[in-house]
Design a protein around this motif. Structure first.
Motif, PDB file in Angstrom:
ATOM      1  N   THR A  98      35.800  39.198  47.388  1.00 36.52           N
ATOM      2  CA  THR A  98      36.935  40.063  47.062  1.00 36.52           C
ATOM      3  C   THR A  98      37.616  39.530  45.799  1.00 36.52           C
ATOM      4  O   THR A  98      37.453  38.352  45.454  1.00 36.52           O
ATOM      5  N   PRO A  99      38.412  40.362  45.147  1.00 33.06           N
ATOM      6  CA  PRO A  99      39.162  39.874  43.985  1.00 33.06           C
ATOM      7  C   PRO A  99      40.057  38.669  44.317  1.00 33.06           C
ATOM      8  O   PRO A  99      40.176  37.751  43.495  1.00 33.06           O
ATOM      9  N   ASP A 100      40.632  38.644  45.504  1.00 35.54           N
ATOM     10  CA  ASP A 100      41.456  37.483  45.898  1.00 35.54           C
ATOM     11  C   ASP A 100      40.606  36.220  46.038  1.00 35.54           C
ATOM     12  O   ASP A 100      41.033  35.138  45.627  1.00 35.54           O
ATOM     13  N   GLN A 101      39.432  36.354  46.610  1.00 35.33           N
ATOM     14  CA  GLN A 101      38.540  35.197  46.741  1.00 35.33           C
ATOM     15  C   GLN A 101      38.095  34.697  45.358  1.00 35.33           C
ATOM     16  O   GLN A 101      38.013  33.490  45.125  1.00 35.33           O
ATOM     17  N   ILE A 102      37.830  35.632  44.465  1.00 34.17           N
ATOM     18  CA  ILE A 102      37.393  35.257  43.119  1.00 34.17           C
ATOM     19  C   ILE A 102      38.531  34.575  42.366  1.00 34.17           C
ATOM     20  O   ILE A 102      38.316  33.596  41.647  1.00 34.17           O
ATOM     21  N   PHE A 162      35.954  21.900  26.336  1.00 35.84           N
ATOM     22  CA  PHE A 162      35.707  22.928  27.341  1.00 35.84           C
ATOM     23  C   PHE A 162      37.008  23.649  27.697  1.00 35.84           C
ATOM     24  O   PHE A 162      38.079  23.048  27.711  1.00 35.84           O
ATOM     25  N   PHE A 163      36.864  24.934  28.033  1.00 34.05           N
ATOM     26  CA  PHE A 163      37.972  25.771  28.487  1.00 34.05           C
ATOM     27  C   PHE A 163      37.446  26.693  29.585  1.00 34.05           C
ATOM     28  O   PHE A 163      36.244  26.921  29.684  1.00 34.05           O
ATOM     29  N   LYS A 164      38.347  27.261  30.354  1.00 35.31           N
ATOM     30  CA  LYS A 164      37.978  28.343  31.265  1.00 35.31           C
ATOM     31  C   LYS A 164      37.954  29.644  30.467  1.00 35.31           C
ATOM     32  O   LYS A 164      38.718  29.801  29.510  1.00 35.31           O
ATOM     33  N   VAL A 165      37.105  30.584  30.886  1.00 34.63           N
ATOM     34  CA  VAL A 165      37.198  31.941  30.368  1.00 34.63           C
ATOM     35  C   VAL A 165      38.440  32.566  31.003  1.00 34.63           C
ATOM     36  O   VAL A 165      39.040  31.989  31.911  1.00 34.63           O
ATOM     37  N   SER A 166      38.818  33.749  30.585  1.00 34.17           N
ATOM     38  CA  SER A 166      39.983  34.403  31.173  1.00 34.17           C
ATOM     39  C   SER A 166      39.698  34.785  32.626  1.00 34.17           C
ATOM     40  O   SER A 166      38.545  34.983  33.012  1.00 34.17           O
ATOM     41  N   PRO A 167      40.745  34.919  33.438  1.00 36.23           N
ATOM     42  CA  PRO A 167      40.543  35.347  34.835  1.00 36.23           C
ATOM     43  C   PRO A 167      39.805  36.683  34.935  1.00 36.23           C
ATOM     44  O   PRO A 167      38.949  36.853  35.802  1.00 36.23           O
ATOM     45  N   ASP A 168      40.103  37.623  34.042  1.00 35.95           N
ATOM     46  CA  ASP A 168      39.434  38.931  34.081  1.00 35.95           C
ATOM     47  C   ASP A 168      37.945  38.812  33.761  1.00 35.95           C
ATOM     48  O   ASP A 168      37.119  39.490  34.371  1.00 35.95           O
ATOM     49  N   CYS A 169      37.597  37.982  32.803  1.00 37.73           N
ATOM     50  CA  CYS A 169      36.194  37.762  32.437  1.00 37.73           C
ATOM     51  C   CYS A 169      35.433  37.176  33.623  1.00 37.73           C
ATOM     52  O   CYS A 169      34.329  37.615  33.948  1.00 37.73           O
ATOM     53  N   PHE A 170      36.023  36.192  34.286  1.00 39.60           N
ATOM     54  CA  PHE A 170      35.380  35.565  35.446  1.00 39.60           C
ATOM     55  C   PHE A 170      35.234  36.570  36.587  1.00 39.60           C
ATOM     56  O   PHE A 170      34.173  36.673  37.204  1.00 39.60           O
ATOM     57  N   LEU A 171      36.290  37.335  36.863  1.00 41.00           N
ATOM     58  CA  LEU A 171      36.264  38.344  37.922  1.00 41.00           C
ATOM     59  C   LEU A 171      35.119  39.330  37.697  1.00 41.00           C
ATOM     60  O   LEU A 171      34.329  39.597  38.599  1.00 41.00           O
ATOM     61  N   GLU A 172      35.018  39.846  36.489  1.00 43.37           N
ATOM     62  CA  GLU A 172      33.975  40.819  36.165  1.00 43.37           C
ATOM     63  C   GLU A 172      32.580  40.218  36.347  1.00 43.37           C
ATOM     64  O   GLU A 172      31.683  40.856  36.897  1.00 43.37           O
ATOM     65  N   ALA A 173      32.398  38.980  35.907  1.00 41.92           N
ATOM     66  CA  ALA A 173      31.085  38.336  36.004  1.00 41.92           C
ATOM     67  C   ALA A 173      30.689  38.079  37.448  1.00 41.92           C
ATOM     68  O   ALA A 173      29.540  38.309  37.838  1.00 41.92           O
ATOM     69  N   VAL A 174      31.607  37.604  38.266  1.00 40.17           N
ATOM     70  CA  VAL A 174      31.285  37.330  39.669  1.00 40.17           C
ATOM     71  C   VAL A 174      31.025  38.633  40.417  1.00 40.17           C
ATOM     72  O   VAL A 174      30.055  38.747  41.175  1.00 40.17           O
ATOM     73  N   GLN A 175      31.869  39.647  40.207  1.00 36.29           N
ATOM     74  CA  GLN A 175      31.685  40.923  40.906  1.00 36.29           C
ATOM     75  C   GLN A 175      30.354  41.574  40.566  1.00 36.29           C
ATOM     76  O   GLN A 175      29.771  42.256  41.402  1.00 36.29           O
ATOM     77  N   ALA A 176      29.847  41.349  39.348  1.00 34.59           N
ATOM     78  CA  ALA A 176      28.593  41.973  38.925  1.00 34.59           C
ATOM     79  C   ALA A 176      27.410  41.540  39.789  1.00 34.59           C
ATOM     80  O   ALA A 176      26.541  42.356  40.102  1.00 34.59           O
TER      81      ALA A 176
END
Length: 171
Positions: free
Chosen positions: A27-31, A7-21
């Motif tokens: 907020t981006p800081d919370q994510i 297992f690995f984490k996805v990139s921070p940008d990938c996670f940010l985009e998915a949560v914001q959707a």
């Protein structure tokens, strides 16, 4: 035991985009804080078959409600193996928490998809007893089990995946 995946984490940008959707209240800081706190799936005991997936944020599901959770997790799996996802047994038993596709199937070639192989889990509180499900951040809510599989003797499939849900059938 055969060691067939990691297992690995996805990139921070990938996670940010998915949560914001689906969760614009964050907020981006919370994510970013959520991302930093992500735990890789793990077995609870030596005899456990399932790797527990932990909630990236707290959520509540009233009877009949559905949620699509971006886990922030991806998995590299050896060929001829699959990761099958289920609700944690206790949640299914106590609350009738169910996955919307009954069983999630993560194929070995999903890891290299355009979305980084980001695993999403969609669940519904299908209670018949009017129970609300509350999952605190960091709590195990789903589990994944690795299984070996076979193919038919006349299988000559050579297609290559580049996408997630429905990408192998065009659905």
């Amino acid at each position: 035991m055969k060691r067939v995946a990691q297992f690995f984490k996805v990139s921070p940008d990938c996670f940010l985009e998915a949560v914001q959707a689906d969760f614009p209240q964050y907020t981006p800081d919370q994510i970013r804080e959520m991302y930093d706190g992500l735990r890789l799936p793990a077995r609870a005991t030596r005899g456990s078959a399932g790797y527990d997936f932990h909630a990236p944020f707290s959520f509540t599901l009233d009877p009949g409600q559905t949620i699509k959770i971006p886990t922030g997790i991806r998995v590299r799996i050896d060929e001829d193996w699959v990761l099958k996802l289920y609700p944690r047994s206790g949640l299914g038993f106590k609350y009738r928490l169910q996955m919307n596709n009954t069983v999630g199937i993560i194929d070995s070639d999903y890891y290299n998809s355009d979305n980084e192989g980001h695993i999403f889990i969609k669940m519904t509180n299908d209670t018949r007893e009017d129970k609300t499900v509350e999952i605190p951040q960091g709590t195990g809510f789903a589990q994944g089990i690795f299984l070996e599989y076979g193919i038919t003797v006349d299988d000559d499939t050579v297609g290559i995946r580049n996408g997630g849900l429905g990408s192998t059938t065009g659905v």
